[in-house]
Design a protein around this motif. Sequence first.
Motif, short mmCIF file in Angstrom:
data_model
loop_
_atom_site.label_atom_id
_atom_site.label_comp_id
_atom_site.label_asym_id
_atom_site.label_seq_id
_atom_site.Cartn_x
_atom_site.Cartn_y
_atom_site.Cartn_z
N CYS A 12 9.78 0.05 -1.47
CA CYS A 12 10.40 -1.14 -0.87
C CYS A 12 11.04 -2.02 -1.94
O CYS A 12 12.09 -2.61 -1.71
N ARG A 13 10.43 -2.10 -3.10
CA ARG A 13 11.07 -2.84 -4.20
C ARG A 13 12.37 -2.17 -4.60
O ARG A 13 13.38 -2.84 -4.78
N CYS A 50 8.28 -5.02 2.69
CA CYS A 50 7.34 -3.91 2.85
C CYS A 50 6.49 -4.17 4.09
O CYS A 50 5.61 -5.03 4.08
N CYS A 97 4.05 0.56 6.29
CA CYS A 97 5.03 1.25 5.43
C CYS A 97 4.53 2.66 5.10
O CYS A 97 3.43 2.84 4.59
N SER A 110 4.02 3.00 1.10
CA SER A 110 3.08 2.21 0.31
C SER A 110 1.81 2.94 -0.15
O SER A 110 1.36 2.70 -1.27
N ARG A 112 4.68 -5.64 -2.56
CA ARG A 112 5.59 -4.61 -2.05
C ARG A 112 5.38 -3.32 -2.82
O ARG A 112 5.21 -3.32 -4.04
N CYS A 113 5.45 -2.21 -2.13
CA CYS A 113 5.31 -0.91 -2.79
C CYS A 113 6.57 -0.64 -3.63
O CYS A 113 7.59 -1.33 -3.48
#
Length: 124
Positions: free
Chosen positions: A12-13, A19, A23, A26, A8-9
């Motif tokens: 998104c985290r 993600c 996205c 990202s 996950r980028c």
Amino acid sequence: KSVMNPKRCAACRYLRRRCPKDCVFSPFFPPNNPEKFACVHRIYGAGNVSKMLQQLPVQTRAEAVESLCFEATCRIEDPVYGCVGMISLLQTQIQKTERLLARTQAEITVSQIKHSQNQHSEFM
């Protein structure tokens, strides 16, 4: 307990969401640099950044993200002036350096004139 997806980028985290493959965040907010998105999110909000990026041509998005990151970091460090304070400081430094350069060039010119006058007077 859910297992964190290491792919996950950072956006998104930070937003605690999955993600997606497409996205918008990202390519610009890698998972190893969460502070970058945190600053941008704090100043602009994820929705606004997402809208801005989607409205831009793909080839200009990276530069836009760098600009947003710089501006957000400056605004966090200096809530009153933000990046304008940094720009003003840099312009002042450039002006001082230009004056110093002009003074040094004038001194070099005067020194060269004196040197050539001394050589001219030695031969007379």
